[in-house]
Design a protein around this motif. Structure first.
Motif, PDB file in Angstrom:
ATOM      1  N   ALA A   1      13.553  68.372  61.375  1.00 52.70           N
ATOM      2  CA  ALA A   1      12.759  68.028  60.281  1.00 52.70           C
ATOM      3  C   ALA A   1      13.328  68.343  58.759  1.00 52.70           C
ATOM      4  CB  ALA A   1      11.444  69.207  60.261  1.00 52.70           C
ATOM      5  N   THR A   2      14.267  69.085  58.622  1.00 52.94           N
ATOM      6  CA  THR A   2      15.042  69.243  57.244  1.00 52.94           C
ATOM      7  C   THR A   2      15.892  67.964  56.922  1.00 52.94           C
ATOM      8  OG1 THR A   2      15.066  71.619  57.830  1.00 52.94           O
ATOM      9  CG2 THR A   2      16.454  70.786  56.071  1.00 52.94           C
ATOM     10  N   LYS A   3      16.496  67.403  57.732  1.00 59.60           N
ATOM     11  CA  LYS A   3      17.592  66.263  57.683  1.00 59.60           C
ATOM     12  C   LYS A   3      16.756  64.898  57.437  1.00 59.60           C
ATOM     13  CE  LYS A   3      21.169  69.208  57.341  1.00 59.60           C
ATOM     14  NZ  LYS A   3      21.718  69.586  56.181  1.00 59.60           N
ATOM     15  N   LEU A   4      15.969  64.710  58.536  1.00 58.26           N
ATOM     16  CA  LEU A   4      15.150  63.519  58.571  1.00 58.26           C
ATOM     17  C   LEU A   4      14.569  62.855  57.151  1.00 58.26           C
ATOM     18  CD1 LEU A   4      14.584  61.144  60.488  1.00 58.26           C
ATOM     19  CD2 LEU A   4      12.501  62.261  61.151  1.00 58.26           C
ATOM     20  N   PRO A   5      14.030  63.646  56.396  1.00 61.21           N
ATOM     21  CA  PRO A   5      13.409  62.945  55.190  1.00 61.21           C
ATOM     22  C   PRO A   5      14.676  62.418  54.151  1.00 61.21           C
ATOM     23  CG  PRO A   5      12.356  65.059  55.618  1.00 61.21           C
ATOM     24  CD  PRO A   5      13.573  64.948  56.608  1.00 61.21           C
ATOM     25  N   TYR A   6      15.706  62.853  54.326  1.00 64.49           N
ATOM     26  CA  TYR A   6      17.027  62.175  53.526  1.00 64.49           C
ATOM     27  C   TYR A   6      17.162  60.985  54.156  1.00 64.49           C
ATOM     28  CZ  TYR A   6      17.472  66.730  50.867  1.00 64.49           C
ATOM     29  OH  TYR A   6      17.309  67.997  50.318  1.00 64.49           O
ATOM     30  N   THR A   7      17.471  61.018  55.541  1.00 64.03           N
ATOM     31  CA  THR A   7      17.471  59.635  55.858  1.00 64.03           C
ATOM     32  C   THR A   7      16.654  58.708  55.984  1.00 64.03           C
ATOM     33  OG1 THR A   7      19.084  60.766  57.732  1.00 64.03           O
ATOM     34  CG2 THR A   7      18.259  58.599  58.226  1.00 64.03           C
ATOM     35  N   ALA A   8      15.155  59.077  56.020  1.00 63.74           N
ATOM     36  CA  ALA A   8      14.180  58.199  55.736  1.00 63.74           C
ATOM     37  C   ALA A   8      14.063  57.691  54.569  1.00 63.74           C
ATOM     38  CB  ALA A   8      12.645  59.000  56.320  1.00 63.74           C
TER      39      ALA A   8
ATOM     40  N   PHE B   1      29.211  59.281  51.673  1.00 63.08           N
ATOM     41  CA  PHE B   1      28.712  59.593  50.605  1.00 63.08           C
ATOM     42  C   PHE B   1      27.900  61.382  50.564  1.00 63.08           C
ATOM     43  CE2 PHE B   1      27.978  55.153  50.417  1.00 63.08           C
ATOM     44  CZ  PHE B   1      28.521  54.860  48.925  1.00 63.08           C
ATOM     45  N   ASN B   2      28.582  61.888  52.073  1.00 68.74           N
ATOM     46  CA  ASN B   2      27.982  63.276  51.919  1.00 68.74           C
ATOM     47  C   ASN B   2      26.590  63.210  51.740  1.00 68.74           C
ATOM     48  OD1 ASN B   2      28.617  65.841  52.666  1.00 68.74           O
ATOM     49  ND2 ASN B   2      28.976  66.487  50.403  1.00 68.74           N
ATOM     50  N   TRP B   3      25.860  62.607  52.354  1.00 70.10           N
ATOM     51  CA  TRP B   3      24.286  62.290  52.095  1.00 70.10           C
ATOM     52  C   TRP B   3      23.830  63.429  53.221  1.00 70.10           C
ATOM     53  CZ3 TRP B   3      21.273  60.988  48.389  1.00 70.10           C
ATOM     54  CH2 TRP B   3      19.833  60.987  48.699  1.00 70.10           C
ATOM     55  N   PRO B   4      22.817  64.333  52.703  1.00 69.15           N
ATOM     56  CA  PRO B   4      22.619  65.373  53.823  1.00 69.15           C
ATOM     57  C   PRO B   4      21.577  64.935  54.603  1.00 69.15           C
ATOM     58  CG  PRO B   4      21.777  65.875  51.762  1.00 69.15           C
ATOM     59  CD  PRO B   4      22.363  64.730  51.444  1.00 69.15           C
ATOM     60  N   GLY B   5      21.687  63.922  55.544  1.00 66.14           N
ATOM     61  CA  GLY B   5      20.539  63.379  56.596  1.00 66.14           C
ATOM     62  C   GLY B   5      21.124  63.475  58.024  1.00 66.14           C
ATOM     63  N   VAL B   6      20.396  62.961  58.906  1.00 68.65           N
ATOM     64  CA  VAL B   6      20.442  63.349  60.389  1.00 68.65           C
ATOM     65  C   VAL B   6      21.955  62.535  60.500  1.00 68.65           C
ATOM     66  CG1 VAL B   6      18.280  63.438  60.818  1.00 68.65           C
ATOM     67  CG2 VAL B   6      19.139  61.425  60.892  1.00 68.65           C
ATOM     68  N   GLY B   7      22.258  61.567  59.824  1.00 66.53           N
ATOM     69  CA  GLY B   7      23.780  60.780  60.128  1.00 66.53           C
ATOM     70  C   GLY B   7      24.984  61.966  60.184  1.00 66.53           C
ATOM     71  N   LYS B   8      24.764  62.407  59.061  1.00 65.45           N
ATOM     72  CA  LYS B   8      25.822  63.676  58.555  1.00 65.45           C
ATOM     73  C   LYS B   8      25.902  64.820  59.503  1.00 65.45           C
ATOM     74  CE  LYS B   8      28.205  65.931  55.002  1.00 65.45           C
ATOM     75  NZ  LYS B   8      28.297  67.289  55.698  1.00 65.45           N
ATOM     76  N   GLU B   9      24.470  65.082  60.148  1.00 65.68           N
ATOM     77  CA  GLU B   9      24.369  66.076  60.809  1.00 65.68           C
ATOM     78  C   GLU B   9      24.856  65.816  62.313  1.00 65.68           C
ATOM     79  OE1 GLU B   9      23.487  70.008  62.126  1.00 65.68           O
ATOM     80  OE2 GLU B   9      23.416  69.229  59.982  1.00 65.68           O
ATOM     81  N   ILE B  10      24.734  64.499  62.896  1.00 66.49           N
ATOM     82  CA  ILE B  10      25.038  64.378  64.343  1.00 66.49           C
ATOM     83  C   ILE B  10      26.554  64.298  64.325  1.00 66.49           C
ATOM     84  CG2 ILE B  10      24.903  61.785  63.846  1.00 66.49           C
ATOM     85  CD1 ILE B  10      23.609  61.623  66.632  1.00 66.49           C
ATOM     86  N   VAL B  11      27.198  63.849  63.356  1.00 63.00           N
ATOM     87  CA  VAL B  11      28.826  63.993  63.318  1.00 63.00           C
ATOM     88  C   VAL B  11      29.041  65.392  63.475  1.00 63.00           C
ATOM     89  CG1 VAL B  11      30.935  63.442  62.046  1.00 63.00           C
ATOM     90  CG2 VAL B  11      28.784  61.566  62.036  1.00 63.00           C
ATOM     91  N   THR B  12      28.421  66.175  62.639  1.00 64.50           N
ATOM     92  CA  THR B  12      28.970  67.719  62.780  1.00 64.50           C
ATOM     93  C   THR B  12      28.414  68.178  64.090  1.00 64.50           C
ATOM     94  OG1 THR B  12      28.433  67.880  60.277  1.00 64.50           O
ATOM     95  CG2 THR B  12      28.582  69.955  61.632  1.00 64.50           C
ATOM     96  N   ALA B  13      27.438  67.788  64.441  1.00 62.41           N
ATOM     97  CA  ALA B  13      26.893  68.325  66.005  1.00 62.41           C
ATOM     98  C   ALA B  13      27.964  67.771  66.856  1.00 62.41           C
ATOM     99  CB  ALA B  13      25.713  67.751  66.305  1.00 62.41           C
TER     100      ALA B  13
ATOM    101  N   ALA C   1      29.752  60.184  43.223  1.00 58.95           N
ATOM    102  CA  ALA C   1      30.257  59.857  44.694  1.00 58.95           C
ATOM    103  C   ALA C   1      29.741  60.256  45.942  1.00 58.95           C
ATOM    104  CB  ALA C   1      31.793  60.280  44.611  1.00 58.95           C
ATOM    105  N   ALA C   2      28.943  61.636  45.668  1.00 61.81           N
ATOM    106  CA  ALA C   2      28.474  62.198  46.753  1.00 61.81           C
ATOM    107  C   ALA C   2      27.400  62.951  46.280  1.00 61.81           C
ATOM    108  CB  ALA C   2      29.547  63.069  47.857  1.00 61.81           C
ATOM    109  N   GLY C   3      26.776  63.497  47.547  1.00 61.60           N
ATOM    110  CA  GLY C   3      25.430  64.722  47.258  1.00 61.60           C
ATOM    111  C   GLY C   3      24.375  63.903  46.995  1.00 61.60           C
ATOM    112  N   ALA C   4      23.162  64.621  46.700  1.00 61.06           N
ATOM    113  CA  ALA C   4      21.718  64.339  46.693  1.00 61.06           C
ATOM    114  C   ALA C   4      21.366  65.006  45.486  1.00 61.06           C
ATOM    115  CB  ALA C   4      21.063  64.324  47.926  1.00 61.06           C
ATOM    116  N   ALA C   5      22.037  65.305  44.731  1.00 63.37           N
ATOM    117  CA  ALA C   5      21.371  66.299  43.600  1.00 63.37           C
ATOM    118  C   ALA C   5      20.492  65.682  42.570  1.00 63.37           C
ATOM    119  CB  ALA C   5      22.683  67.262  42.684  1.00 63.37           C
ATOM    120  N   THR C   6      20.896  64.480  42.483  1.00 62.74           N
ATOM    121  CA  THR C   6      20.138  63.492  41.448  1.00 62.74           C
ATOM    122  C   THR C   6      19.914  62.121  41.973  1.00 62.74           C
ATOM    123  OG1 THR C   6      22.266  62.410  40.545  1.00 62.74           O
ATOM    124  CG2 THR C   6      21.560  64.545  39.489  1.00 62.74           C
TER     125      THR C   6
END
Length: 348
Positions: free
Chosen positions: A125-132, A290-302, A201-206
């Motif tokens: 629920a925390t990561k999916l909105p970024y991917t969506a 791009f170090n985007w904080p979505g489920v894609g990055k989370e699944i690689v960490t998992a 280059a990365a992040g979701a700050a802006t």
């Protein structure tokens, strides 16, 4: 009323086609196209979900490594590792773990993360909105660019006109369609973030941090759909009714927007549904570049942490979303063109 008269009237009513509903073979009453579609697709969705659950569970234990070792750390003793394996249920037989997994899914429980001891539902629920957000912006860009581009080239090259444009369009779109996403994403970072320093280059700050990920995610699909739309446009423009419309000297906007575009939407939307489903999976690559904080990055960490519940939960949710999106696209296509439901148009 005498019995013979009543029987003759009953026979006449039974033989009158207007007195009966439409029938299928074997005498069963015919169903509306939407009802038949709901039954057919409902069964397909349930089968797809069942296969998804089975594949999701049994593929994860094939990942090399021991989750207990990843949780315990490199300095843990064998006793500590055994205790963690027992607490995580990893010592249970595989069939028992599968039954527990299905039982938890039936109650809406995706389990707890091995690494964080946090609910998998909370993580998703925390990561999916970024991917969506990334996927929806990507498919919006795909539709807004690919359909007009494909139609424009199809119109300009109608009847083998401007052959150079057709060849150039095919070469450019074919090239970018063939470039792997991670290569394109890396090139975008090198050019726009490192060399020219125009975009982050990365992040979701802006909000500007969305530009490069969306471009990297959508360039390939834009090229794919625009090529198909160009081909479909060329085919539609050769139809008799379009030739007649051109003979009537209809305005270009009416000719192409009203008479040509609707005949392209079925193919374009079908591809868009498939591509949007693929974007949810393709976001895994883009999010890590791009170090985007979505489920894609989370699944690689998992996967690195051997965090089985998180891997299973994310794959299950992404698969479920893909099924729902394809179903939604089919419903939209059915509303646009009822023939896509598999039923016959009513002549009445």
């Amino acid at each position: 009323m005498s019995e013979p008269v009543a029987l003759s009237r009953a026979t006449a009513l039974d033989n009158n086609p207007r007195s009966r509903g439409p029938r299928l073979r074997g005498g069963a009453r015919n169903l509306s196209p939407w009802t038949e579609y709901a039954i057919r697709r409902g069964g397909g969705v349930l089968l797809s979900l069942a296969i998804l659950v089975v594949v999701t569970f049994f593929m994860v234990p094939l990942i090399p490594g021991d989750p207990a070792v990843a949780v315990a750390g490199a300095d843990a003793t064998s006793e500590q590792i055994d205790a963690i394996r027992h607490s995580l249920g990893l010592n249970d037989p595989l069939w028992l773990r599968f039954l527990n997994y299905v039982g938890d899914l039936a109650t809406g429980n995706l389990g707890n993360s091995f690494a964080y001891s946090t609910s998998v539902t909370t993580i998703i629920a925390t990561k999916l909105p970024y991917t969506a957000e990334l996927a929806l912006l990507g498919i919006t860009a795909v539709l807004l660019i690919s359909i007009p581009a494909g139609m424009s080239v199809g119109i300009l090259t109608r009847g083998n006109r401007r052959k150079w444009l057709d060849v150039a369009f095919g070469m450019v779109t074919g090239f970018f369609q063939a470039v792997p996403q991670y290569v394109l994403a890396t090139i975008l970072v090198v050019l726009f973030a490192i060399t020219w320093r125009i975009l982050p280059a990365a992040g979701a700050a802006t909000l500007t941090a969305l530009i490069l990920p969306v471009v990297g995610l959508s360039v390939g699909p834009i090229c794919s759909i625009s090529r198909v739309v160009r081909r479909e446009t060329s085919t539609v423009l050769e139809q008799d009714y379009l030739r007649t419309a051109r003979g009537w000297r209809l305005p270009a906007l009416r000719l192409y927007a009203r008479h040509t575009l609707p005949n392209l939407l079925t193919t374009a939307l079908t591809l868009a549904g498939l591509i949007l489903s693929g974007m949810l999976g393709g976001a895994i690559i883009i999010e890590n570049v791009f170090n985007w904080p979505g489920v894609g990055k989370e699944i690689v960490t998992a996967i690195v942490n051997k965090d089985y519940p998180v891997i299973q939960g994310i794959i299950l949710v992404l698969g479920f979303l893909a099924i729902v999106l394809n179903l939604l696209v089919d419903v939209i296509l059915g509303l646009i063109d009822p023939r896509t439901l598999g039923g016959k148009r009513s002549n009445g």
